[in-house]
Design a protein around this motif. Structure first.
Motif, PDB file in Angstrom:
ATOM      1  N   PRO A 101       1.501 103.802  54.537  1.00 37.96           N
ATOM      2  CA  PRO A 101       0.584 102.947  55.288  1.00 37.96           C
ATOM      3  C   PRO A 101      -0.790 103.597  55.476  1.00 37.96           C
ATOM      4  CG  PRO A 101       2.714 103.114  56.387  1.00 37.96           C
ATOM      5  CD  PRO A 101       2.702 104.141  55.308  1.00 37.96           C
ATOM      6  N   ALA A 102      -1.805 102.756  55.571  1.00 42.94           N
ATOM      7  CA  ALA A 102      -3.171 103.262  55.725  1.00 42.94           C
ATOM      8  C   ALA A 102      -3.302 104.135  56.965  1.00 42.94           C
ATOM      9  CB  ALA A 102      -4.148 102.091  55.790  1.00 42.94           C
ATOM     10  N   GLN A 103      -2.644 103.761  58.051  1.00 40.18           N
ATOM     11  CA  GLN A 103      -2.748 104.546  59.278  1.00 40.18           C
ATOM     12  C   GLN A 103      -2.093 105.924  59.126  1.00 40.18           C
ATOM     13  OE1 GLN A 103      -1.280 102.507  62.784  1.00 40.18           O
ATOM     14  NE2 GLN A 103      -3.141 103.046  63.900  1.00 40.18           N
ATOM     15  N   MET A 104      -1.023 106.005  58.327  1.00 43.32           N
ATOM     16  CA  MET A 104      -0.420 107.300  58.041  1.00 43.32           C
ATOM     17  C   MET A 104      -1.375 108.164  57.228  1.00 43.32           C
ATOM     18  SD  MET A 104       3.165 108.254  56.065  1.00 43.32           S
ATOM     19  CE  MET A 104       4.195 107.283  57.162  1.00 43.32           C
ATOM     20  N   SER A 105      -2.089 107.546  56.298  1.00 46.13           N
ATOM     21  CA  SER A 105      -3.089 108.278  55.520  1.00 46.13           C
ATOM     22  C   SER A 105      -4.188 108.809  56.424  1.00 46.13           C
ATOM     23  CB  SER A 105      -3.684 107.377  54.439  1.00 46.13           C
ATOM     24  OG  SER A 105      -2.697 107.001  53.494  1.00 46.13           O
ATOM     25  N   ASP A 106      -4.568 108.010  57.423  1.00 48.92           N
ATOM     26  CA  ASP A 106      -5.593 108.454  58.367  1.00 48.92           C
ATOM     27  C   ASP A 106      -5.117 109.672  59.156  1.00 48.92           C
ATOM     28  OD1 ASP A 106      -7.186 106.367  57.533  1.00 48.92           O
ATOM     29  OD2 ASP A 106      -6.660 105.047  59.212  1.00 48.92           O
ATOM     30  N   ILE A 107      -3.851 109.652  59.587  1.00 43.49           N
ATOM     31  CA  ILE A 107      -3.300 110.799  60.314  1.00 43.49           C
ATOM     32  C   ILE A 107      -3.286 112.018  59.404  1.00 43.49           C
ATOM     33  CG2 ILE A 107      -1.262 111.740  61.474  1.00 43.49           C
ATOM     34  CD1 ILE A 107      -0.489 108.844  62.195  1.00 43.49           C
ATOM     35  N   GLY A 108      -2.858 111.826  58.165  1.00 42.11           N
ATOM     36  CA  GLY A 108      -2.817 112.928  57.219  1.00 42.11           C
ATOM     37  C   GLY A 108      -4.182 113.543  56.995  1.00 42.11           C
ATOM     38  N   GLN A 109      -5.187 112.692  56.877  1.00 41.21           N
ATOM     39  CA  GLN A 109      -6.548 113.203  56.683  1.00 41.21           C
ATOM     40  C   GLN A 109      -7.000 113.989  57.904  1.00 41.21           C
ATOM     41  OE1 GLN A 109      -9.420 110.137  55.837  1.00 41.21           O
ATOM     42  NE2 GLN A 109     -10.997 111.595  55.180  1.00 41.21           N
ATOM     43  N   ALA A 110      -6.639 113.511  59.103  1.00 36.42           N
ATOM     44  CA  ALA A 110      -7.063 114.182  60.340  1.00 36.42           C
ATOM     45  C   ALA A 110      -6.426 115.551  60.504  1.00 36.42           C
ATOM     46  CB  ALA A 110      -6.737 113.293  61.541  1.00 36.42           C
ATOM     47  N   VAL A 111      -5.182 115.698  60.014  1.00 36.29           N
ATOM     48  CA  VAL A 111      -4.473 116.966  60.231  1.00 36.29           C
ATOM     49  C   VAL A 111      -4.368 117.797  58.954  1.00 36.29           C
ATOM     50  CG1 VAL A 111      -3.151 115.965  62.131  1.00 36.29           C
ATOM     51  CG2 VAL A 111      -2.178 115.964  59.815  1.00 36.29           C
ATOM     52  N   GLY A 112      -4.945 117.308  57.863  1.00 38.94           N
ATOM     53  CA  GLY A 112      -4.954 118.076  56.623  1.00 38.94           C
ATOM     54  C   GLY A 112      -3.629 118.115  55.887  1.00 38.94           C
ATOM     55  N   VAL A 113      -2.900 117.001  55.928  1.00 33.61           N
ATOM     56  CA  VAL A 113      -1.603 116.914  55.255  1.00 33.61           C
ATOM     57  C   VAL A 113      -1.600 115.711  54.327  1.00 33.61           C
ATOM     58  CG1 VAL A 113       0.885 116.560  55.563  1.00 33.61           C
ATOM     59  CG2 VAL A 113      -0.363 118.026  57.165  1.00 33.61           C
ATOM     60  N   ASP A 114      -1.102 115.891  53.113  1.00 29.50           N
ATOM     61  CA  ASP A 114      -0.907 114.772  52.203  1.00 29.50           C
ATOM     62  C   ASP A 114       0.210 113.897  52.769  1.00 29.50           C
ATOM     63  OD1 ASP A 114      -0.355 112.991  50.183  1.00 29.50           O
ATOM     64  OD2 ASP A 114      -0.053 114.506  48.617  1.00 29.50           O
ATOM     65  N   PRO A 115      -0.064 112.639  53.148  1.00 28.88           N
ATOM     66  CA  PRO A 115       0.975 111.810  53.769  1.00 28.88           C
ATOM     67  C   PRO A 115       2.182 111.581  52.868  1.00 28.88           C
ATOM     68  CG  PRO A 115      -0.925 110.484  53.156  1.00 28.88           C
ATOM     69  CD  PRO A 115      -1.338 111.916  53.001  1.00 28.88           C
ATOM     70  N   LEU A 116       2.000 111.707  51.549  1.00 28.77           N
ATOM     71  CA  LEU A 116       3.141 111.568  50.649  1.00 28.77           C
ATOM     72  C   LEU A 116       4.199 112.626  50.950  1.00 28.77           C
ATOM     73  CD1 LEU A 116       4.346 110.063  48.236  1.00 28.77           C
ATOM     74  CD2 LEU A 116       3.187 111.708  46.746  1.00 28.77           C
ATOM     75  N   GLN A 117       3.752 113.793  51.432  1.00 33.42           N
ATOM     76  CA  GLN A 117       4.715 114.830  51.789  1.00 33.42           C
ATOM     77  C   GLN A 117       5.603 114.374  52.937  1.00 33.42           C
ATOM     78  OE1 GLN A 117       3.257 118.828  52.016  1.00 33.42           O
ATOM     79  NE2 GLN A 117       4.914 119.510  53.368  1.00 33.42           N
ATOM     80  N   TRP A 118       5.036 113.671  53.921  1.00 32.28           N
ATOM     81  CA  TRP A 118       5.859 113.148  55.017  1.00 32.28           C
ATOM     82  C   TRP A 118       6.861 112.134  54.492  1.00 32.28           C
ATOM     83  CZ3 TRP A 118       0.815 112.221  58.187  1.00 32.28           C
ATOM     84  CH2 TRP A 118       0.443 113.410  58.828  1.00 32.28           C
ATOM     85  N   VAL A 119       6.413 111.255  53.601  1.00 37.82           N
ATOM     86  CA  VAL A 119       7.296 110.215  53.070  1.00 37.82           C
ATOM     87  C   VAL A 119       8.437 110.829  52.271  1.00 37.82           C
ATOM     88  CG1 VAL A 119       7.412 108.239  51.487  1.00 37.82           C
ATOM     89  CG2 VAL A 119       5.469 108.477  53.053  1.00 37.82           C
ATOM     90  N   LEU A 120       8.152 111.874  51.518  1.00 39.17           N
ATOM     91  CA  LEU A 120       9.158 112.485  50.656  1.00 39.17           C
ATOM     92  C   LEU A 120      10.056 113.480  51.381  1.00 39.17           C
ATOM     93  CD1 LEU A 120       7.036 113.086  47.428  1.00 39.17           C
ATOM     94  CD2 LEU A 120       8.965 111.508  47.650  1.00 39.17           C
ATOM     95  N   THR A 121       9.530 114.143  52.390  1.00 35.14           N
ATOM     96  CA  THR A 121      10.298 115.244  52.988  1.00 35.14           C
ATOM     97  C   THR A 121      10.476 115.137  54.498  1.00 35.14           C
ATOM     98  OG1 THR A 121       8.365 116.684  53.336  1.00 35.14           O
ATOM     99  CG2 THR A 121       9.428 116.777  51.177  1.00 35.14           C
ATOM    100  N   GLY A 122       9.815 114.195  55.146  1.00 33.33           N
ATOM    101  CA  GLY A 122       9.967 114.060  56.587  1.00 33.33           C
ATOM    102  C   GLY A 122      11.327 113.473  56.941  1.00 33.33           C
TER     103      GLY A 122
END
Length: 340
Positions: A262-283
């Motif tokens: 989701p776009a909002q997850m991408s925004d969080i990732g950008q804010a904290v310096g994390v590729d959001p795909l990593q959360w989707v794959l490993t969270g």
């Protein structure tokens, strides 16, 4: 130490409401009465709290059973989550395991360790959360046990019924099957990242970490459509697909383009310096359900294909777009960092 079943709660129990004082002031039997007063019935629970043991109907003559533990400071923090949140989460992660076998949840048993100085309303609100999550899955709390300890520990045992169907295990995936998922992926990990930095929004992701919402109906629905292997996503998509790959002796390839970020997850990732795909794959801790199906299967509603099952090249493994995922991630109780 005395179990909730044998606690001798009076008919009707205590009035439900905010419980004053501490657990120590309430006492063992007072705590048992407070907890059992919050239990609501379900058809499968023939005898609930108030006897030496519960009696749960098992029409299938097989019982699906699972258990899990939440330890304060490792799996939850009281400054991040309310007692009610912890109760919902504790019940959800066990009920999801039942659904991931293709079964229908029927009952929960609670093991609870609490310090004497803990406010008495904390365990009662915890029970409210457990009860309400069980209700979502059409199950009920059948009994349990309480004890005094230095830190809050919540242990849940969940029971389920297959209703005549075969269980869907991790070992049935075959080359040529499709891989599909239903539910959210990465939302809990994104919420954890938000909480770790002292924020409480975006609220949807924070709530996903505090109270996962497993798609309980999806497990039996997938079983009815011929799912060959299935598990819930508790440790992370790659880690949990890895369990299927190992048990089935196959390779599973995930297509990153088919994963929902989701776009909002991408925004969080950008804010904290994390590729959001990593959360989707490993969270972990979203408790989505992932399964493999014969290629020609018409999937149940709200399932989406994210990959395929292939013959193993050497050892069973999970790949992303054909390549091993070499970044950190996935939950390991003896290797992962605690919630704080």
């Amino acid at each position: 130490m005395r179990d909730l079943n044998g606690g001798g709660a009076p008919a009707g129990g205590y009035a439900v409401g905010r419980t004053p004082g501490t657990v120590g002031e309430l006492g063992e039997f007072g705590l048992i009465r407070e907890l059992t007063s919050r239990v609501t019935p379900a058809p499968a629970v023939r005898i609930g709290p108030g006897d030496d043991a519960a009696v749960v109907a098992a029409p299938d003559r097989r019982v699906v059973a699972t258990t899990d533990i939440l330890l304060e400071g490792r799996h939850f923090r009281r400054d991040w989550s309310t007692a009610y949140d912890v109760g919902r989460k504790a019940a959800a992660q066990n009920l999801a395991d039942i659904a991931a076998m293709g079964a229908y949840p029927t009952a929960l048993l609670l093991g609870l360790v609490v310090p004497a100085e803990l406010p008495a309303n904390w365990p009662t609100e915890l029970m409210d959360g457990i009860r309400d999550e069980a209700h979502v899955a059409a199950a009920a709390v059948a009994g349990g046990d309480v004890a005094r300890g230095d830190a809050v520990t919540v242990s849940i045992t969940a029971l389920g019924d297959l209703r005549g169907a075969d269980p869907v295990t991790r070992s049935g995936a075959r080359p040529g099957d499709t891989v599909a998922v239903t539910g959210w992926l990465g939302w809990s990990a994104a919420g954890h990242a938000v909480l770790s930095r002292g924020f409480r929004s975006p609220r949807a992701f924070v709530e996903a970490h505090r109270r996962p919402e497993p798609p309980y109906h999806a497990g039996p629905a997938a079983a009815q459509r011929g799912a060959t292997a299935m598990t819930d996503v508790s440790d992370g998509l790659i880690a949990d697909l890895g369990h299927i790959a190992e048990a089935s002796k196959v390779r599973i390839d995930v297509r990153a383009a088919d994963l929902d970020v989701p776009a909002q997850m991408s925004d969080i990732g950008q804010a904290v310096g994390v590729d959001p795909l990593q959360w989707v794959l490993t969270g972990g801790e979203d408790h989505a359900i992932v399964a493999t199906f014969p290629r020609e299967t018409q999937l149940p509603a709200r399932w989406r294909v994210i990959g395929e099952v292939l013959a193993p090249t050497a050892l069973p493994q999970v790949t992303v777009d054909g390549a091993p995922w070499d970044k950190a991630g996935g939950w390991d109780h003896f290797g992962s960092d605690p919630v704080d």
